[in-house]
Write an enzyme that holds these catalytic residues in place. Structure first.
Site: not given
Ligand code: IPE
Ligand code: IPE
Ligand code: MG
Length: 229
Positions: A29, A12, A123
């Site tokens: 990303h 995240d 792995l």
């Molecule tokens: C969790 O992250 C999902 C992934 C890392 C794929 P999100 O950014 O979607 O989670 P929330 O919305 O903060 O809970």
């Molecule tokens: C995690 O990073 C990746 C996915 C959920 C695909 P985020 O896109 O949730 O990044 P933040 O949480 O908005 O910083």
């Molecule tokens: Mg996120």
């Protein structure tokens, strides 16, 4: 010292990483995918058997279409480019989640990679794609109820376990979430029942093998009791 067979990571913070740098979320990303490569290769070289990465949740469809489209395109590109790396590093690839929601070429690519890497032994990299624990448990029940003989099963826990997307994969030992949020966001609820949890404030694109190594060292020193003494 605790052994570590199954490491799971909620990756995240890509969007916030980009925002901090005045870039588009998509750039976050993109950088995050480089981190996936580094961490996966480090795990393959450091004797970890299973690495599960949360890449796209069942809730992530709620994001703007442009971001969802970018993530789908990036996933396809990653898998196409990664085929060689999997073979060179003896990595087996597996997807969990409901991949039926993806378009046919992406679905075919996932299936094909699972097949061609199935005899690799270093792995197993498991990507959670359109994954949500509740959806997985729902699909597990659907699978079980569609079998006429389910009423004759005596070991219900084993029946559930063997119909989850993670059938045959050991429970999560260590679950890390980057990005500073302290929640599970519908990830591996059944499988992480006794996982050790670790929350890092590092945003995923900045996460490094060095930090992972430190987290693993602190995990190894924890006392896991599993309800005993
Ligand atoms: C969790 O992250 C999902 C992934 C890392 C794929 P999100 O950014 O979607 O989670 P929330 O919305 O903060 O809970
Ligand atoms: C995690 O990073 C990746 C996915 C959920 C695909 P985020 O896109 O949730 O990044 P933040 O949480 O908005 O910083
Ligand atoms: Mg996120």
């Amino acid at each position: 010292m605790n052994t570590l067979k199954h490491l799971a990571i909620i990756m995240d913070g890509n969007g916030r990483w980009a925002k901090q740098k005045g870039k588009m979320r998509t750039q976050g990303h993109k950088k995050g995918i480089q981190t996936v490569r580094e961490i996966t290769q480090w795990c393959a070289k450091n004797d970890i058997s299973y690495l599960t990465l949360y890449a796209f949740s069942t809730e992530n469809w709620n994001r703007p279409k442009t971001e969802v489209d970018f993530l789908m395109k990036s996933l396809k590109k990653y898998l196409l480019e990664e085929a060689n790396t999997y073979h060179q590093n003896n990595i087996r690839f597996k997807a969990i989640g409901n991949i039926d929601a993806f378009n046919d070429p992406l679905k075919a690519l996932i299936k094909d990679l699972e097949k061609t890497t199935s005899s690799n032994t270093a792995l197993t990299q498991i990507l959670a794609l359109n994954y949500g624990s509740r959806d997985e448990i729902k699909r597990t029940f659907e699978k079980i109820l569609s079998k006429k003989s389910y009423k004759e099963e005596s070991n219900i826990e084993e029946l559930i376990q063997s119909n989850l997307d993670t059938a045959g994969i050991p429970d999560v030992d260590l679950l890390i979430r980057t990005g500073g949020e302290m929640r599970l966001s519908n990830f591996l609820l059944w499988q992480s029942s006794y996982a050790e949890l670790f929350f890092s404030t590092t945003l995923w694109p900045d996460f490094t093998p060095t930090e992972l190594h430190k987290i693993i060292q602190s995990y190894q020193e924890r006392t896991r009791r599993f309800g005993g003494l």
